[in-house]
Design an enzyme around this catalytic site. Structure first.
Site, PDB file in Angstrom:
ATOM      1  N   THR A  59       0.881  -1.169   0.000  1.00 48.59           N
ATOM      2  CA  THR A  59       0.000   0.000   0.000  1.00 48.59           C
ATOM      3  C   THR A  59       0.916   1.215   0.000  1.00 48.59           C
ATOM      4  OG1 THR A  59      -0.109   0.017   2.397  1.00 48.59           O
ATOM      5  CG2 THR A  59      -1.873  -1.138   1.271  1.00 48.59           C
ATOM      6  N   LYS A  61       1.752   5.465  -1.545  1.00 50.64           N
ATOM      7  CA  LYS A  61       1.104   6.765  -1.715  1.00 50.64           C
ATOM      8  C   LYS A  61       0.430   6.857  -3.067  1.00 50.64           C
ATOM      9  CE  LYS A  61       3.835  10.249  -1.017  1.00 50.64           C
ATOM     10  NZ  LYS A  61       4.587  11.427  -0.648  1.00 50.64           N
ATOM     11  N   GLU A  62       1.063   6.203  -4.050  1.00 52.85           N
ATOM     12  CA  GLU A  62       0.585   6.321  -5.421  1.00 52.85           C
ATOM     13  C   GLU A  62      -0.488   5.277  -5.764  1.00 52.85           C
ATOM     14  OE1 GLU A  62       3.355   6.831  -8.966  1.00 52.85           O
ATOM     15  OE2 GLU A  62       2.931   4.691  -9.035  1.00 52.85           O
ATOM     16  N   ASP A 191      12.930   6.022 -12.700  1.00 58.89           N
ATOM     17  CA  ASP A 191      12.892   5.820 -11.243  1.00 58.89           C
ATOM     18  C   ASP A 191      13.509   4.461 -10.921  1.00 58.89           C
ATOM     19  OD1 ASP A 191      12.330   6.294  -8.563  1.00 58.89           O
ATOM     20  OD2 ASP A 191      10.283   5.524  -8.686  1.00 58.89           O
ATOM     21  N   ASP A 208       7.331  -0.937 -11.771  1.00 57.13           N
ATOM     22  CA  ASP A 208       7.009   0.465 -11.461  1.00 57.13           C
ATOM     23  C   ASP A 208       7.484   1.396 -12.578  1.00 57.13           C
ATOM     24  OD1 ASP A 208       5.993   2.493 -10.039  1.00 57.13           O
ATOM     25  OD2 ASP A 208       7.418   2.423  -8.394  1.00 57.13           O
TER      26      ASP A 208
HETATM   27  N1  LIG Z   1       3.639  -7.683 -10.715  1.00 55.58           N
HETATM   28  C1  LIG Z   1       3.954  -7.740  -9.420  1.00 55.58           C
HETATM   29  N2  LIG Z   1       4.105  -8.947  -8.805  1.00 55.58           N
HETATM   30  C2  LIG Z   1       4.409  -9.013  -7.494  1.00 55.58           C
HETATM   31  N3  LIG Z   1       4.602  -7.932  -6.707  1.00 55.58           N
HETATM   32  C3  LIG Z   1       4.466  -6.715  -7.261  1.00 55.58           C
HETATM   33  C4  LIG Z   1       4.132  -6.548  -8.634  1.00 55.58           C
HETATM   34  N4  LIG Z   1       4.067  -5.224  -8.908  1.00 55.58           N
HETATM   35  C5  LIG Z   1       4.340  -4.586  -7.753  1.00 55.58           C
HETATM   36  N5  LIG Z   1       4.587  -5.468  -6.750  1.00 55.58           N
HETATM   37  C6  LIG Z   1       4.905  -5.152  -5.348  1.00 55.58           C
HETATM   38  O1  LIG Z   1       4.250  -3.954  -4.985  1.00 55.58           O
HETATM   39  C7  LIG Z   1       5.201  -2.945  -4.640  1.00 55.58           C
HETATM   40  C8  LIG Z   1       4.728  -1.599  -5.146  1.00 55.58           C
HETATM   41  O2  LIG Z   1       4.658  -1.624  -6.553  1.00 55.58           O
HETATM   42  P1  LIG Z   1       5.119  -0.386  -7.429  1.00 55.58           P
HETATM   43  O3  LIG Z   1       6.531  -0.038  -7.103  1.00 55.58           O
HETATM   44  O4  LIG Z   1       4.786  -0.673  -8.838  1.00 55.58           O
HETATM   45  O5  LIG Z   1       4.103   0.717  -6.897  1.00 55.58           O
HETATM   46  P2  LIG Z   1       4.305   2.145  -6.230  1.00 55.58           P
HETATM   47  O6  LIG Z   1       2.983   2.695  -5.972  1.00 55.58           O
HETATM   48  O7  LIG Z   1       5.240   2.948  -7.009  1.00 55.58           O
HETATM   49  O8  LIG Z   1       4.910   1.811  -4.850  1.00 55.58           O
HETATM   50  P3  LIG Z   1       6.202   2.422  -4.169  1.00 55.58           P
HETATM   51  O9  LIG Z   1       5.871   3.847  -3.875  1.00 55.58           O
HETATM   52  O10 LIG Z   1       6.333   1.543  -2.960  1.00 55.58           O
HETATM   53  O11 LIG Z   1       7.325   2.275  -5.157  1.00 55.58           O
HETATM   54  C9  LIG Z   1       6.512  -3.414  -5.235  1.00 55.58           C
HETATM   55  O12 LIG Z   1       7.625  -2.946  -4.528  1.00 55.58           O
HETATM   56  C10 LIG Z   1       6.401  -4.917  -5.166  1.00 55.58           C
HETATM   57  O13 LIG Z   1       6.781  -5.375  -3.887  1.00 55.58           O
HETATM   58 MG   LIG Z   2       7.865   1.373  -6.635  1.00 54.68          MG
END
Ligand SMILES: Nc1ncnc2c1ncn2[C@@H]1O[C@H](COP(=O)(O)OP(=O)(O)OP(=O)(O)O)[C@@H](O)[C@H]1O
Ligand SMILES: [Mg+2]
Length: 256
Positions: A59, A61-62, A191, A208
């Site tokens: 969970t 912020k984005e 990023d 991401d």
């Molecule tokens: N396809 C996937 N399979 C398994 N886990 C995933 C997948 N995509 C994302 N995650 C998990 O969810 C987390 C957050 O995903 P992501 O980095 O895309 O989103 P975010 O909103 O940018 O979060 P953050 O701010 O934490 O980077 C990742 O660090 C990873 O642990």
């Molecule tokens: Mg991320």
């Protein structure tokens, strides 16, 4: 019959919501399961793209990321972007200048929808360029369905959380992925760091990728160098002999 099916879906969505409540720190994270998201999930369940949604993997912020299953029982990851409190100013900087999104209107909802679409399109481009990313499955509004990276319902760890046995090899693969993104997918991640790379059985997977921009973007070269520096900085802590980031930058931008 239809009524019964609707009740069944409603129950599944409610269960997801309960699991979300339990897995989320409610003081910082607001629910993403608003009425519109529920409607989308409902449709995806009808289409058989999603069967069940389980607890949140992350969970942020984005966005919140959930593990789900499809109708064959395969694991999926669903990323649901927040609309309220979204950092649309930040997003806007990465959307303008990208010719694929020149007609997006500057309303918060539209910006977040474009952001989710951008991640979907970028995943497709990366995949075509043979960069290992989660396979994109479906995107609508602020919701993205993709391949689940992990095993037996356990998501793969981030690069920053694993002790890698062969850092040299992993470093070279990641640099080659930056190279392919730039020279074949026409993209700069923007990023890239040990936080946005998952380690799936010793294999790096880039995630991401919503902020990734095309090379036409005025900041693309600056972000390319920043990505390279982040990766070099992380691997330099593992006592590797590395080329200077500028050398890698020159090698990639020459495109040979
Ligand atoms: N396809 C996937 N399979 C398994 N886990 C995933 C997948 N995509 C994302 N995650 C998990 O969810 C987390 C957050 O995903 P992501 O980095 O895309 O989103 P975010 O909103 O940018 O979060 P953050 O701010 O934490 O980077 C990742 O660090 C990873 O642990
Ligand atoms: Mg991320």
């Amino acid at each position: 019959m239809v009524e019964k099916k609707i009740k069944e879906y409603e129950l599944k969505i409610d269960k997801s919501r309960e699991r979300e409540k339990r897995s989320e720190d409610q003081s910082t994270a607001e629910s993403v399961f608003d009425l519109n998201v529920r409607k989308i999930i409902f449709k995806l369940m009808q289409k058989g793209i999603i069967d069940q949604i389980y607890g949140a993997i992350s969970t942020g912020k984005e966005a919140n990321v959930y593990r789900a299953t499809d109708s064959d029982g395969n694991d999926l990851a669903i990323k649901i972007y927040r609309i309220t409190n979204a950092e649309t100013k930040f997003m806007w900087k990465y959307i303008t200048g990208d010719p694929r999104f020149s007609d997006v209107r500057k309303k918060p909802r539209n910006i977040v929808f474009a952001w989710a679409k951008k991640e979907f399109k970028n995943l497709n481009r990366a995949k075509e360029a043979n960069v290992k990313v989660p396979n994109p499955i479906y995107q609508v509004k602020n919701l993205l369905v993709m391949e689940f990276i992990g095993e037996n319902t356990i998501p793969a760890p981030k690069l920053k959380d694993v002790e890698i046995q062969n850092p040299n090899k992993i470093f070279n693969i990641i640099i080659e992925y930056i190279n392919r993104l730039y020279n074949e997918a026409n993209l700069v991640h923007g990023d890239l760091s040990e936080f946005n790379i998952l380690m799936d059985n010793d294999e790096p997977v880039i995630i991401d990728i919503s902020q990734a921009i095309t090379l036409e973007h005025p900041n693309s070269l600056r972000y390319l160098l920043r990505d390279i520096k982040n990766i070099c900085w992380y691997f330099s802590k593992l006592n590797l002999e590395l080329p200077a980031p500028v050398e890698i930058y020159e090698y990639i931008t020459k495109g040979e």
